[in-house]
Design a protein around this motif. Structure first.
Motif, PDB file in Angstrom:
ATOM      1  N   GLU A  80       0.810  -1.253  -0.011  1.00  0.00           N
ATOM      2  CA  GLU A  80       0.148   0.080  -0.034  1.00  0.00           C
ATOM      3  C   GLU A  80       0.921   1.151   0.118  1.00  0.00           C
ATOM      4  OE1 GLU A  80      -3.722   2.174   2.391  1.00  0.00           O
ATOM      5  OE2 GLU A  80      -2.976   0.271   3.113  1.00  0.00           O
ATOM      6  N   ARG A  81       1.723   1.414   0.940  1.00  0.00           N
ATOM      7  CA  ARG A  81       2.438   2.442   0.974  1.00  0.00           C
ATOM      8  C   ARG A  81       3.181   2.873  -0.228  1.00  0.00           C
ATOM      9  NH1 ARG A  81       6.122   0.714   5.835  1.00  0.00           N
ATOM     10  NH2 ARG A  81       5.495  -1.513   4.692  1.00  0.00           N
ATOM     11  N   THR A  82       3.914   1.646  -1.139  1.00  0.00           N
ATOM     12  CA  THR A  82       4.724   1.807  -2.008  1.00  0.00           C
ATOM     13  C   THR A  82       3.795   2.438  -3.248  1.00  0.00           C
ATOM     14  OG1 THR A  82       5.988  -0.073  -1.484  1.00  0.00           O
ATOM     15  CG2 THR A  82       6.141   0.654  -3.790  1.00  0.00           C
ATOM     16  N   LEU A  83       2.712   1.651  -3.413  1.00  0.00           N
ATOM     17  CA  LEU A  83       1.676   2.275  -4.440  1.00  0.00           C
ATOM     18  C   LEU A  83       1.351   3.531  -4.250  1.00  0.00           C
ATOM     19  CD1 LEU A  83       0.466   0.644  -7.174  1.00  0.00           C
ATOM     20  CD2 LEU A  83      -1.573   0.204  -5.955  1.00  0.00           C
ATOM     21  N   ARG A  84       0.941   4.028  -3.096  1.00  0.00           N
ATOM     22  CA  ARG A  84       0.632   5.501  -2.881  1.00  0.00           C
ATOM     23  C   ARG A  84       1.574   6.323  -3.089  1.00  0.00           C
ATOM     24  NH1 ARG A  84      -4.507   6.527  -0.297  1.00  0.00           N
ATOM     25  NH2 ARG A  84      -5.320   4.581   0.796  1.00  0.00           N
ATOM     26  N   ALA A  85       2.738   5.923  -2.951  1.00  0.00           N
ATOM     27  CA  ALA A  85       4.035   6.816  -3.182  1.00  0.00           C
ATOM     28  C   ALA A  85       4.273   6.934  -4.683  1.00  0.00           C
ATOM     29  CB  ALA A  85       5.254   6.179  -2.544  1.00  0.00           C
ATOM     30  N   ALA A  86       3.866   5.801  -5.340  1.00  0.00           N
ATOM     31  CA  ALA A  86       3.959   5.712  -6.912  1.00  0.00           C
ATOM     32  C   ALA A  86       3.318   6.630  -7.354  1.00  0.00           C
ATOM     33  CB  ALA A  86       4.157   4.231  -7.270  1.00  0.00           C
ATOM     34  N   ASP A  87       1.844   6.897  -6.977  1.00  0.00           N
ATOM     35  CA  ASP A  87       1.004   7.694  -7.227  1.00  0.00           C
ATOM     36  C   ASP A  87       1.297   9.096  -7.251  1.00  0.00           C
ATOM     37  OD1 ASP A  87      -1.940   7.814  -8.375  1.00  0.00           O
ATOM     38  OD2 ASP A  87      -2.099   9.195  -6.807  1.00  0.00           O
ATOM     39  N   LEU A  95       4.207   9.813  -9.721  1.00  0.00           N
ATOM     40  CA  LEU A  95       3.530  10.031 -10.895  1.00  0.00           C
ATOM     41  C   LEU A  95       2.839  11.443 -11.311  1.00  0.00           C
ATOM     42  CD1 LEU A  95       2.729   6.231 -11.544  1.00  0.00           C
ATOM     43  CD2 LEU A  95       4.514   7.584 -12.825  1.00  0.00           C
ATOM     44  N   ALA A  96       2.369  11.618 -10.284  1.00  0.00           N
ATOM     45  CA  ALA A  96       1.504  12.888 -10.004  1.00  0.00           C
ATOM     46  C   ALA A  96       2.339  13.998 -10.540  1.00  0.00           C
ATOM     47  CB  ALA A  96       0.653  13.057  -9.152  1.00  0.00           C
ATOM     48  N   ASP A  97       3.396  13.887  -9.867  1.00  0.00           N
ATOM     49  CA  ASP A  97       4.537  15.192  -9.781  1.00  0.00           C
ATOM     50  C   ASP A  97       5.346  14.949 -10.809  1.00  0.00           C
ATOM     51  OD1 ASP A  97       3.207  15.949  -7.518  1.00  0.00           O
ATOM     52  OD2 ASP A  97       4.789  15.714  -6.083  1.00  0.00           O
TER      53      ASP A  97
END
Length: 348
Positions: A26-33, A36-38
């Protein structure tokens, strides 16, 4: 602009391809988002594509579709990677079947193979994996940088005392990997930590102090009568300084120095007036892992400093390790740090 903002800005200016092999966490996927957003980096996520997309939808992550997703169980390059891995590890007895198992069932090995074939520039893991699990494939596949045989970890220490280091910032090594380095390893740690100071902290002129409890012979090692060997570590630090000067002549380095002589110009004037580093150090090399770990944590807790890292160094392409207690922000900034290291590795 603070140091983390500077690191992010440098990462964005020359985007790198970073592998996240724990993409279903979860933390990895949230960080990935967030990455990518930035538009911070180009991400390669390893995991089951259906699971990753379902989790992204569940958590309201809108940017995951911008990433490249590699399914380890349905990867058209699996056989290519397995063949290359078997060749790389042939002398260690690895069979093609064992290599196939690793590139399809161990995401950390798969990520390192993607880097080895120059389809990615760096990797970050550790939210689910130990340091050993992170390092093993990196050392077997990517290997150490030219002229380096020792992996170590540096810490960026951000203090409120701007008169010391680089406007209050110092880089310490080794704080993470090698418990009791030899003189040769300590010399390598000095060089790689200075390189990290340049590539990540943005130092243009690293000044490296080899720390000890003695300054220029002010204390002498006790000798164990039974073995005839030094009880303490001054001799090792002196030898490491000599080796570093010989092997890395461009490195600005001196030792042995006590911490106050390394950092404080007034103390340096008294204890080491002829040293080109004393009183000017912004890179601190500790004699062993005990000193490094205790030292930066004391500065954190008692001095109110911030510590960023550890940042792994000495590998030909950056592979970084996270704490299993890491936050989403920790992963985000480690992507930026890894990108800066990758930029520097390409210039080497």
């Amino acid at each position: 602009m603070d140091l983390l903002q500077q690191i992010v800005a440098r990462a964005k200016a020359d985007k790198q391809r970073i592998v996240l092999p724990e993409a279903e966490e979860e933390r990895t996927l949230r960080a990935a988002d967030h990455v990518l957003a930035d538009d911070l980096a180009n991400l390669i996520l390893i995991g089951n594509p259906a699971n990753i997309k379902a989790l992204a939808a569940q958590w309201g992550l809108k940017n995951i579709e911008k990433a490249t997703i590699v399914d380890p169980l349905n990867n058209p390059k699996s056989e290519e990677y397995a063949t290359l891995l078997a060749e790389l590890r042939q002398k260690k007895g690895m069979t093609l079947e064992q290599a196939r198992e690793l590139v399809t069932k161990n995401n950390l090995y798969l990520g390192c193979m993607i880097i080895k074939t120059e389809e990615a520039d760096g990797q970050i893991s550790g939210a689910l994996s130990t340091t050993g699990e992170t390092l093993r494939p990196a050392l077997q596949i990517i290997k150490c940088a030219p002229g380096i045989t020792c992996v170590s970890g540096a810490m960026l220490v951000l203090t409120h005392e701007q008169q010391y280091g680089e406007n209050g910032i110092v880089v310490m090594g080794d704080v993470a990997v090698t418990p009791n380095p030899t003189a040769d390893q300590l010399a390598q740690i000095a060089y790689t930590t200075a390189e990290t100071a340049k590539s990540v902290a943005g130092f243009t002129d690293p000044h490296v102090a080899m720390l000890s409890f003695s300054t220029k012979g002010s204390a002498k090692d006790a000798i164990d009568k039974a073995t005839g060997k030094s009880v303490y570590i001054i001799d090792k630090v002196v030898e490491a300084t000599k080796l570093a000067k010989e092997r890395f002549p461009e490195l600005k380095i001196d030792g042995e120095l006590q911490a106050d002589a390394a950092l404080d110009p007034a103390v340096a004037l008294k204890k080491a007036p002829d040293s080109p580093i004393a009183g000017k150090a912004n890179v601190l090399i500790v004699p062993n892992l005990e000193v490094g770990n205790i030292g930066y944590k004391l500065v954190q807790r008692l001095g109110g400093a911030s510590a960023i890292g550890p940042i792994l160094q000495g590998i030909a392409r950056p592979v970084n390790d996270l704490s299993r207690g890491c936050s989403v922000d920790d992963i985000y900034y480690m992507v930026a740090i890894t990108a800066c290291q990758a930029q520097d590795a390409k210039r080497a």
